[in-house]
Design an enzyme around this catalytic site. Sequence first.
Site, short mmCIF file in Angstrom:
data_model
loop_
_atom_site.label_atom_id
_atom_site.label_comp_id
_atom_site.label_asym_id
_atom_site.label_seq_id
_atom_site.Cartn_x
_atom_site.Cartn_y
_atom_site.Cartn_z
N ASP A 1 40.52 10.40 56.53
CA ASP A 1 39.20 9.77 56.38
C ASP A 1 38.61 9.54 57.78
OD1 ASP A 1 41.13 6.89 55.74
OD2 ASP A 1 39.80 7.02 57.45
N GLU B 1 54.58 -4.08 53.88
CA GLU B 1 55.98 -4.38 53.52
C GLU B 1 56.88 -3.54 54.42
OE1 GLU B 1 55.51 -3.49 49.44
OE2 GLU B 1 55.13 -1.38 49.78
N GLN C 1 47.22 9.55 60.87
CA GLN C 1 47.67 10.51 59.86
C GLN C 1 46.59 10.64 58.78
OE1 GLN C 1 52.16 9.84 58.95
NE2 GLN C 1 51.35 7.87 59.67
N HIS D 1 46.64 15.10 61.16
CA HIS D 1 46.75 15.82 59.88
C HIS D 1 45.40 16.33 59.40
CE1 HIS D 1 50.80 13.65 58.96
NE2 HIS D 1 50.95 14.68 59.77
#
Length: 241
Positions: free
Chosen positions: A101, A210, A98, A116
Amino acid sequence: MAAMGQYRNIVILTGAGVSAESGIDTFRAGTDGQPSLWEQHDVEDVATPEGFARDPELVQRFYDMRRAAIQTKLPNPAHDALARLDAAWGGDLLIVTQNVDDLHERAGARRVLHMHGEHLKAWCTACDVRSPWRGSLADYPPCPACQARSLRPDVVWFGEMPYEMNRIYAALRRADLFVSIGTSGAVYPAAGFVRDARELGAHTLELNLERSQGSHLFHESRLGPASQTVPSWVDEVLAGA
Ligand code: BV8
């Protein structure tokens, strides 16, 4: 070629978390207190076609700043480990990112799909040609193909169709392992891939700092920084675990 344990065809989905330790801001603030993009900019203003039509200079500057920033960053051990897996893996492997870079490529990964789009490409809205691009777009440079001053970032905004969806779904249908790395599971259709993979019989693993919005959908979730969790997972899968 690597020992082929129980898996043959792998799809890996990456998000901003895989580039966080390279110093590239993620979109949504995590608990690590890092600055996040959407805290500084309203998504509607900078990542939608409507926002671009409303204030093109604001959007061009937002992407100019990020396009310049990524060129000062380096791949981290997570990118390096995925490139090592790509080079060694004899079965199918597709890194669906996604991220816009180029750190997967700079780490040496080859089988990468930017669903994307990419910071380092400009898309001409006059002739539709996409050109490699490293500089600014805010000063309306001419399109290398048609000279029109109609270049925009080659990035998929909200409400726009992600790239190569057919190729992604074909890879998911063949996958027996789906791994999601560093993504909040907040944006569709990417956030739905785990459900598709699971329904198609793949084992699903999440590697994230997380718990994410989709953690409950995975067979297995390992929490920690990608620079640690990804290399150890790659070692495991190359050892045929
Ligand atoms: C589309 C490019 C039609 C631009 C991006 C209502 C319900 C469902 C869907 C919708 C809805 N309303 C609208 C929609 C559709 C919409 C959408 O999903 N909206 C959301 C907000 C509800 N989606 C679209 O518009 C998409 N197009 O739907 O077209 C269609 C439908 C089906 C099939 C075909 C077509 C287009 C969306 C693309 C938008 N462009 N990026 C740019 O970069 O500027 S989105 C952007 O945010 C990213 O690309 C990514 O996709 C998304 C989420 O970001 P993440 O990568 O996950 O990053 P985030 O900061 O959120 O999270 C980072 C994670 O990493 C965290 O979990 C954190 O814990 C972890 N982390 C941090 N540090 C580390 C770490 N992990 C490991 N190690 C660390 N060190």
